[in-house]
Write an enzyme that holds these catalytic residues in place. Structure first.
Site: not given
Ligand code: BES
Ligand code: ZN
Ligand code: ZN
Length: 518
Positions: A297, A371
């Site tokens: 990230k 997921r």
């Molecule tokens: N933990 C994150 C989702 C999240 C984002 C929670 C913002 C709280 C606030 C999750 O694991 C994630 O990173 N999801 C990605 C999925 C994508 C790579 C398809 C996302 O939402 O960007």
């Molecule tokens: Zn994630």
């Protein structure tokens, strides 16, 4: 906070601060507010009559008015707390109002306070529909206890602003009403403690709350509450062939934790649950820190990813409340906890992993890890005998884009389970918005080389793609999926709750479970 319920006249109660609720009874869109107090005590009403007549106080939700040395009352101060319009007043405003009262006391340095039980019958029926007093009592305690928490445990010089004691003052009422008020009060104490426990877990930083530590805290709660609890790690994941969950965990020095909490209702002699009685599975995403892994990230805001275990916390907290409220239904809590880290051993984009169900997954993005752990958690819950599943997860940023920070994303494959959940939210006061997960969206998770991919084929409807992925692992089992990414953490203070972890979804999950009690 030491919270007690007393039956007496609020005017005669000696306390540093007494809170009383007010509503706006004016009708018509452009009418000036007309403020009325929810009390049958003439002394309380008289003491505030002058300032209320001035029209300065509008009784909006979250608004307060402080009076020192109110005439004719034993309290040192009176705080009038707005609940908004009388028409359509619901327990949600009472919950917020109780919270506002407690948080208004904090800057005053008040350690002890009282809240006058809202007497809706103080107003004519034309203004207000009566609210069930057990529920009123319950939400009053919930709102107050949740509001009391401030997240200053890691400050070396803590400004102690805690309110240590709260008395809820209800008027001498009929015996039956008293019993109802007491019953709601007792439930409120249990629910609020569970919600605050969940919030305190979410508040913990990633270096403190590792998956192992989450397992320890869940186990300690279970042993205190008389629940069965097992905490497993890598060896068990491999034995169960949880290839998706294990892949997420393998990039961290911290071992994963698979936490299984079981509640069995205690039945009377000769009693038994029906053969086909439901077994409810509560599955939580417990990523104690989400760096994104190899698909790392951006740095901005990454510190917040300690709350990526809020779904797990909601389930652990719900189990605590279930143990105390004792519904007549079996409940199994399954938490999949890991840390998502980049490392030489980390899983990578392009990897193909095999989930416990036998399905193969092409990993497109290691940041879509929630997921993956849930895929194995949901399938495992089914193998433990769960007939109905509910999961909670901070799953997608896309859900935050879709619904903002007000509504939790709700997905379901079953109208019956969804209906029960909708009924539950009427009591919990939490907001959910249903999004589709019909097979029209299935193409999103098609992989060229495996049974599915772990991200959508394109950016659109990302929260739905994630739900579609989970749906592959629940099969025909009635299932609800709660994407709490936008609601589990508040960046800003509200008059009734401190910023930080919200504890969202716990109350609704708990009420959903109680809806299956036979
Ligand atoms: N933990 C994150 C989702 C999240 C984002 C929670 C913002 C709280 C606030 C999750 O694991 C994630 O990173 N999801 C990605 C999925 C994508 C790579 C398809 C996302 O939402 O960007
Ligand atoms: Zn994630
Ligand atoms: Zn995540």
């Amino acid at each position: 906070m030491d919270t007690k319920l007393l039956f007496q006249d609020a005017a005669g109660f000696q306390t540093p601060l007494l809170a009383v609720f007010a509503v706006d009874i004016a009708v018509g869109k452009d009418a000036e507010p007309l403020v009325a107090l929810l009390t049958t005590s003439d002394s309380v009403a008289d003491s505030a009559a002058k300032v209320l007549a001035s029209g300065e106080f509008k009784a909006t939700v979250g608004e307060t008015l402080l009076l020192h040395g109110p005439n004719g009352l034993k309290t040192e101060r009176l705080v009038v707390v707005g609940l908004g319009k009388a028409k359509g007043l619901s327990v949600d405003e009472v919950r917020k109002g109780a919270g506002t009262a407690v948080r208004a006391a904090k800057p005053l340095g008040v350690r002890e306070m009282a809240i006058a039980f809202p007497e809706d019958h103080a107003l004519d029926d034309e203004h207000l529909e009566t609210l069930p007093c057990a529920l009123l009592s319950r939400v009053l305690v919930e709102g107050a206890e949740v509001a009391e928490k401030d997240w200053d445990t890691y400050r070396s010089e803590r400004k102690d602003r805690s309110v240590r004691s709260l008395s809820v003052i209800a008027k001498e009422a009929e015996k039956s009403t008293r019993a109802e008020i007491q019953e709601g009060f007792d439930a409120g104490v249990i629910v609020a403690a569970a919600q605050n426990f969940a919030r305190s877990l979410v508040n913990e930083p990633g270096n403190v709350l590792t998956p192992t530590e989450l397992g320890k805290r869940a186990a300690a709660m279970c042993s205190e509450m008389g629940l069965k609890c097992e905490v497993h790690s890598t060896a068990k994941l491999l034995e169960l062939k949880m290839g998706a969950f294990a892949a997420v965990a393998q990039g961290s020095e911290q071992p994963p934790a698979l936490i299984v909490m079981t509640y069995e209702p205690k039945l009377g002699k000769g009693e038994a649950l029906a053969k086909d009685a439901p077994v409810l599975g509560l599955v939580g995403k417990g990523i104690t820190f989400d760096t994104g892994g190899i698909s790392i990230k951006p740095g901005d805001g990454m510190e917040k990813m300690k709350y990526d275990m809020a779904g797990a916390a909601a389930m652990i907290g719900a189990m605590q409340a279930i143990a105390q409220l004792k519904p007549r239904v079996k409940v199994i809590g399954v938490v999949c906890s890991a840390e998502n880290m980049p490392d030489g051993k980390a899983y990578r984009p392009g990897d193909v992993v095999t989930a416990m169900s036998g399905k193969t997954i092409e990993v497109i993005n290691t940041d879509a890890e929630g997921r993956l752990v849930l895929a194995d958690g949901l399938h495992y819950a089914k193998t433990l005998g769960c007939t109905h599943l509910i999961d909670a997860a901070t799953l997608t940023g896309a859900c935050v884009v879709a619904l903002g920070i007000v509504n939790v994303g709700l997905f379901s494959n079953d109208e019956g389970a969804w209906q029960k959940f909708t009924d539950a939210t009427k009591i919990s006061g939490e907001k959910f918005w249903r999004l589709p997960c019909t097979d029209d969206y299935k193409d999103q998770i098609k992989s060229h080389i495996a049974d599915m991919r772990n991200t959508g084929a394109n950016r659109w409807g990302g929260a739905i793609s994630a739900a579609m992925f989970l749906k592959e692992f629940v099969g025909e089992t009635p299932w609800l999926h709660l994407d709490i990414a936008g609601c589990a953490w508040h960046d800003e203070n509200k008059p009734w709750i401190a910023n930080g972890p919200s504890g969202v979804a716990l109350r609704s999950i708990l009420e959903w479970v109680r809806g299956y009690s036979d």
